[in-house]
Design a protein around this motif. Structure first.
Motif, PDB file in Angstrom:
ATOM      1  N   PHE A  73      51.031  32.766  44.762  1.00  0.00           N
ATOM      2  CA  PHE A  73      50.639  31.727  43.811  1.00  0.00           C
ATOM      3  C   PHE A  73      50.740  32.263  42.395  1.00  0.00           C
ATOM      4  CE2 PHE A  73      47.815  30.093  47.339  1.00  0.00           C
ATOM      5  CZ  PHE A  73      48.525  28.935  47.539  1.00  0.00           C
ATOM      6  N   LYS A  74      51.176  31.427  41.517  1.00  0.00           N
ATOM      7  CA  LYS A  74      51.238  31.828  40.119  1.00  0.00           C
ATOM      8  C   LYS A  74      49.825  31.972  39.544  1.00  0.00           C
ATOM      9  CE  LYS A  74      54.067  31.302  36.197  1.00  0.00           C
ATOM     10  NZ  LYS A  74      55.444  31.695  36.212  1.00  0.00           N
ATOM     11  N   LEU A  75      48.954  31.019  39.876  1.00  0.00           N
ATOM     12  CA  LEU A  75      47.554  31.059  39.437  1.00  0.00           C
ATOM     13  C   LEU A  75      46.662  30.986  40.679  1.00  0.00           C
ATOM     14  CD1 LEU A  75      47.793  28.563  36.453  1.00  0.00           C
ATOM     15  CD2 LEU A  75      47.639  31.044  36.317  1.00  0.00           C
ATOM     16  N   LYS A  76      46.166  32.116  41.115  1.00  0.00           N
ATOM     17  CA  LYS A  76      45.361  32.183  42.331  1.00  0.00           C
ATOM     18  C   LYS A  76      43.901  31.833  42.102  1.00  0.00           C
ATOM     19  CE  LYS A  76      48.105  36.000  43.955  1.00  0.00           C
ATOM     20  NZ  LYS A  76      48.137  37.370  44.413  1.00  0.00           N
ATOM     21  N   GLN A  77      43.422  32.074  40.913  1.00  0.00           N
ATOM     22  CA  GLN A  77      41.987  31.991  40.646  1.00  0.00           C
ATOM     23  C   GLN A  77      41.345  30.643  40.997  1.00  0.00           C
ATOM     24  OE1 GLN A  77      40.565  34.934  39.992  1.00  0.00           O
ATOM     25  NE2 GLN A  77      38.689  33.842  40.443  1.00  0.00           N
TER      26      GLN A  77
ATOM     27  N   ASP B 184      40.961  33.169  54.820  1.00  0.00           N
ATOM     28  CA  ASP B 184      41.711  32.405  53.823  1.00  0.00           C
ATOM     29  C   ASP B 184      41.677  33.084  52.455  1.00  0.00           C
ATOM     30  OD1 ASP B 184      42.259  30.605  55.799  1.00  0.00           O
ATOM     31  OD2 ASP B 184      40.910  29.041  55.047  1.00  0.00           O
ATOM     32  N   LEU B 185      40.532  33.679  52.116  1.00  0.00           N
ATOM     33  CA  LEU B 185      40.447  34.413  50.842  1.00  0.00           C
ATOM     34  C   LEU B 185      41.466  35.540  50.797  1.00  0.00           C
ATOM     35  CD1 LEU B 185      36.644  34.777  50.027  1.00  0.00           C
ATOM     36  CD2 LEU B 185      38.384  33.658  48.646  1.00  0.00           C
ATOM     37  N   SER B 186      41.555  36.305  51.864  1.00  0.00           N
ATOM     38  CA  SER B 186      42.514  37.417  51.866  1.00  0.00           C
ATOM     39  C   SER B 186      43.957  36.911  51.829  1.00  0.00           C
ATOM     40  CB  SER B 186      42.296  38.328  53.067  1.00  0.00           C
ATOM     41  OG  SER B 186      42.547  37.647  54.257  1.00  0.00           O
TER      42      SER B 186
ATOM     43  N   ASN C 113      38.309  30.533  43.620  1.00  0.00           N
ATOM     44  CA  ASN C 113      36.990  30.023  43.231  1.00  0.00           C
ATOM     45  C   ASN C 113      36.480  28.973  44.210  1.00  0.00           C
ATOM     46  OD1 ASN C 113      36.981  31.665  40.979  1.00  0.00           O
ATOM     47  ND2 ASN C 113      37.588  30.050  39.568  1.00  0.00           N
ATOM     48  N   ILE C 114      37.345  28.058  44.593  1.00  0.00           N
ATOM     49  CA  ILE C 114      36.943  26.992  45.519  1.00  0.00           C
ATOM     50  C   ILE C 114      36.532  27.579  46.872  1.00  0.00           C
ATOM     51  CG2 ILE C 114      37.782  25.012  46.842  1.00  0.00           C
ATOM     52  CD1 ILE C 114      39.514  24.316  44.372  1.00  0.00           C
ATOM     53  N   VAL C 115      37.340  28.469  47.404  1.00  0.00           N
ATOM     54  CA  VAL C 115      37.040  29.046  48.713  1.00  0.00           C
ATOM     55  C   VAL C 115      35.800  29.947  48.635  1.00  0.00           C
ATOM     56  CG1 VAL C 115      37.925  30.505  50.574  1.00  0.00           C
ATOM     57  CG2 VAL C 115      39.421  28.837  49.494  1.00  0.00           C
ATOM     58  N   GLU C 116      35.664  30.727  47.552  1.00  0.00           N
ATOM     59  CA  GLU C 116      34.491  31.598  47.408  1.00  0.00           C
ATOM     60  C   GLU C 116      33.198  30.788  47.324  1.00  0.00           C
ATOM     61  OE1 GLU C 116      35.451  33.928  43.987  1.00  0.00           O
ATOM     62  OE2 GLU C 116      36.556  35.431  45.158  1.00  0.00           O
TER      63      GLU C 116
END
Length: 120
Positions: free
Chosen positions: A37-41, A28-30, A45-48
């Motif tokens: 997405f316009k703002l991926k961060q 999912d991270l990759s 962060n949630i997935v990490e």
């Protein structure tokens, strides 16, 4: 009848589910990184953070299995079932797990980790 105590059986099952959960979070991270997405961060962060929690839990589970000299290995897999072999105190047990049950448990774990991160 199984010779494995229920608390160790839970650890054994988590040693099956957590690696799958971790690999899905990694995939999912990759996907998020490559997505438009316009703002991926925020998503990253949630997935990490969820991934880190799952990895910590897997470390604890593996330590518990090692402490009790338990070995878990996948023996066979087909469309409906996956068979695992558990070696505990010199005894070997083989258990079949219904693949949709595995999938549902991994989904449940993922939700738990994601909600833990969001509640922080």
């Amino acid at each position: 009848m199984t010779r494995i105590p229920s608390d160790l059986r839970d650890a054994i099952e988590m040693s099956i589910y957590l690696p799958m959960t971790i690999s899905i979070f990694n995939r999912d991270l990759s996907i998020i990184e490559q997505s438009p997405f316009k703002l991926k961060q925020p998503y990253l962060n949630i997935v990490e953070e969820s991934l880190k929690l799952a990895q910590k839990d897997l470390t604890v589970v593996r330590h518990e299995l090692k402490k009790n000299s338990i070995k878990v290995s996948q023996v066979q897999r087909d469309e409906a079932f996956t068979m695992y072999s558990f070696i505990f105190k010199g005894y070997e047990e083989q258990h079949n797990y219904f693949n949709p049950r595995i999938r549902n448990k991994v989904c449940e774990l993922m939700e738990d980790y994601l909600f833990k991160v969001l509640k922080k």
